[in-house]
Design an enzyme around this catalytic site. Sequence first.
Site, PDB file in Angstrom:
ATOM      1  N   GLY A   1      15.529   3.449  78.411  1.00  0.00           N
ATOM      2  CA  GLY A   1      14.552   2.699  79.310  1.00  0.00           C
ATOM      3  C   GLY A   1      14.130   4.035  79.540  1.00  0.00           C
TER       4      GLY A   1
ATOM      5  CB  SER B   1      18.748   1.977  79.566  1.00  0.00           C
ATOM      6  OG  SER B   1      18.960   2.811  79.810  1.00  0.00           O
TER       7      SER B   1
ATOM      8  CB  CYS C   1      15.251   9.877  89.176  1.00  0.00           C
ATOM      9  SG  CYS C   1      15.694   7.870  87.849  1.00  0.00           S
TER      10      CYS C   1
END
Length: 383
Positions: free
Chosen positions: A69, A197, A323
């Site tokens: 992604g 993704s 993340c």
Amino acid sequence: MIYFDAAATTPVRPEVLAALAPLYTSDFGNPSSVHSAGETAARALDYARRTAAGVLGCRPGDIVFTSGGTESDNLAIKGLALAAPQGRHIVSSAVEHPAVLESLAYLQRLHGFRITLVPVDGTGRVDPAGVEAALTRDTTLCTIMTANNEVGTLQPVSEIAEACRARGIPFHTDAVQAAGWLPVSVAGTGIDALSISGHKLGAPKGCGLLYVRGVLPLEPLIHGGGQERGRRAGTENVAGAVALATALSLAEQERPAAAERARKLRDYLIDTVLEQVPGALLTGHRTERLPGHASFCFPGTSGEAVLLEAERAGVLCSSGSACASGADEPSPVLTAMGLDRETAQTAVRLTFAPTVRENEVALAARALSGAVKRLRDLQQAPS
Ligand code: PLP
């Protein structure tokens, strides 16, 4: 232990593992080689491209296989912006994934692009009229995600894409979280580029794709051999491409029933937590959200502490985006939605795959509610 962090990643599906295994062993050739081993690999890659294009309703040549992604977002944004014949302005939203926001920051810093981030409302939604108002004659690209990873909110992407097409402005959407839950066909839409993704869908990490409408000029980010029609150099990850295409096509076949079932389980999860935890806030939109996504803030706690407590009770979940976890700063997505910094730091996200069992959802709801109650009791206990 039950896994409620499907928005971070998913296990590889058995059917996908079966499809990709021969490509690491017997059918290991390089698709650029002219001998028969190369031809076998080239056929596998071609199958993957046609399969993915079938789901996306586009031409096989419009698919660029990538490493995931993040790369797809980078290639779409930098590639389309840098190849645009004129204009130096990009419109996006305040709640995009860092793969989008950091690509935009790069274009601003090194290439002098002007970036407009359209604000969102308290549910995390952009107003299509606000996006339209931000488009100027200088706008080279508009990029708005299909669904948000932290709060699950869906964006009115079709409407925005139409508005862009009417002005001749390319439109990209990050559909990394949406794929498998929502239709990703670009046929008959104003979408010019779309990122997916593999590891969010039951394929391995390290594979993804970018759909980009063939007529649009695209500046490659990786230079080398002429693979992927010169748009992404490097020997192709044939096994990854086959895995992604297989996972995408299975997810598409199962999607209508899976999404319907997940919506009911999600609503049960949300209602139970809101009922059992006084003061709990749902983050994101109540109904216009991903089917397998529930996210909350629990004022007076810390998100990280709730996660640890939930894990002790047997449930793996996350504080928001995988993340950003570990970062001290509150989530920019939640602050863009108007939450104060303190509340934003109490975020917890539960996300599940279509294969989730009903008893697991009940268990997760109980574990999360129990975790918050225990933490609050501990805070009130005299030391
Ligand atoms: N975009 C969104 C909305 C995501 O949620 C993620 C990953 O969490 C990405 C992009 C990056 O995808 P990848 O992990 O495949 O690089």
